[in-house]
Design a protein around this motif. Structure first.
Motif, mmCIF file in Angstrom:
data_model
loop_
_atom_site.group_PDB
_atom_site.id
_atom_site.type_symbol
_atom_site.label_atom_id
_atom_site.label_comp_id
_atom_site.label_asym_id
_atom_site.label_seq_id
_atom_site.Cartn_x
_atom_site.Cartn_y
_atom_site.Cartn_z
ATOM 1 N N PHE A 66 0.863 -1.178 0.000
ATOM 2 C CA PHE A 66 0.000 0.000 0.000
ATOM 3 C C PHE A 66 0.900 1.229 0.000
ATOM 4 C CE2 PHE A 66 -2.663 3.289 2.019
ATOM 5 C CZ PHE A 66 -3.701 3.304 1.095
ATOM 6 N N MET A 71 -2.402 -5.689 -3.682
ATOM 7 C CA MET A 71 -2.570 -4.282 -3.341
ATOM 8 C C MET A 71 -3.568 -4.186 -2.185
ATOM 9 S SD MET A 71 -3.841 -1.071 -5.689
ATOM 10 C CE MET A 71 -4.867 -2.159 -6.610
ATOM 11 N N GLU A 113 -4.419 2.575 -6.620
ATOM 12 C CA GLU A 113 -4.892 2.210 -5.287
ATOM 13 C C GLU A 113 -6.361 2.572 -5.156
ATOM 14 O OE1 GLU A 113 -1.889 3.433 -2.507
ATOM 15 O OE2 GLU A 113 -0.638 1.859 -3.350
#
Length: 150
Positions: free
Chosen positions: A13, A90, A146
């Motif tokens: 992240f 992710m 993201e």
């Protein structure tokens, strides 16, 4: 000889890698990547996602298969041949909570060079190297976005 198959993730992240610290009766203490055993009838990708969630509390999505590591260790009266399939994942936040039932006492996201040096096992450092190179390539191609809705 016993054969075992596990799956796990290199969870990232905002460029940082999720690690767990395991402490069990002062044996095998050290930082590791999340991983766990494939259950009967379970797909490897499902195992990897489940284990990451169970061991760290982190919600993640698989971006790419990284490869496998193989090693062996001894248990009383036998040798275990272990194969671990790894995925680049992710996360949707920096949230993590170590699974106490599995003797994880700490977890967190670390910069690449910190994570690399914290990891206890050489095979996990090799997987981290491969995964981070893939991560950087995906970022360069704008294929790493993201998403907080995972």
């Amino acid at each position: 000889m016993v054969e075992a198959i596990s799956c796990g993730g290199v969870v990232i992240f905002r460029g940082k890698i999720l690690l767990l610290y395991r402490s069990y009766m002062n044996k095998n203490d050290g930082w590791v990547l999340p991983k766990g055993t494939v259950e009967p009838g379970e797909e490897y990708t499902d195992t990897a996602l489940r284990e990451v969630l169970e061991e760290t509390g982190a919600r993640a999505a698989i971006k790419k298969y990284i490869g496998k590591s193989e090693y062996r260790f001894t248990i009383p009266d036998d040798i275990v041949e272990k194969e671990v399939h790894w995925y680049l994942m992710m996360a949707n936040s920096y949230y993590s909570k170590p699974q106490r039932e599995e003797y994880f006492t700490d977890s967190g996201f670390y910069k690449y060079h910190e994570a690399y040096h914290l990891l206890k096992f050489a095979n996990e450092r090799q997987i981290l190297e491969k995964a981070y190179a893939v991560y950087q390539e995906l970022k360069k191609k704008n294929q790493w976005r993201e998403d907080r809705t995972l």
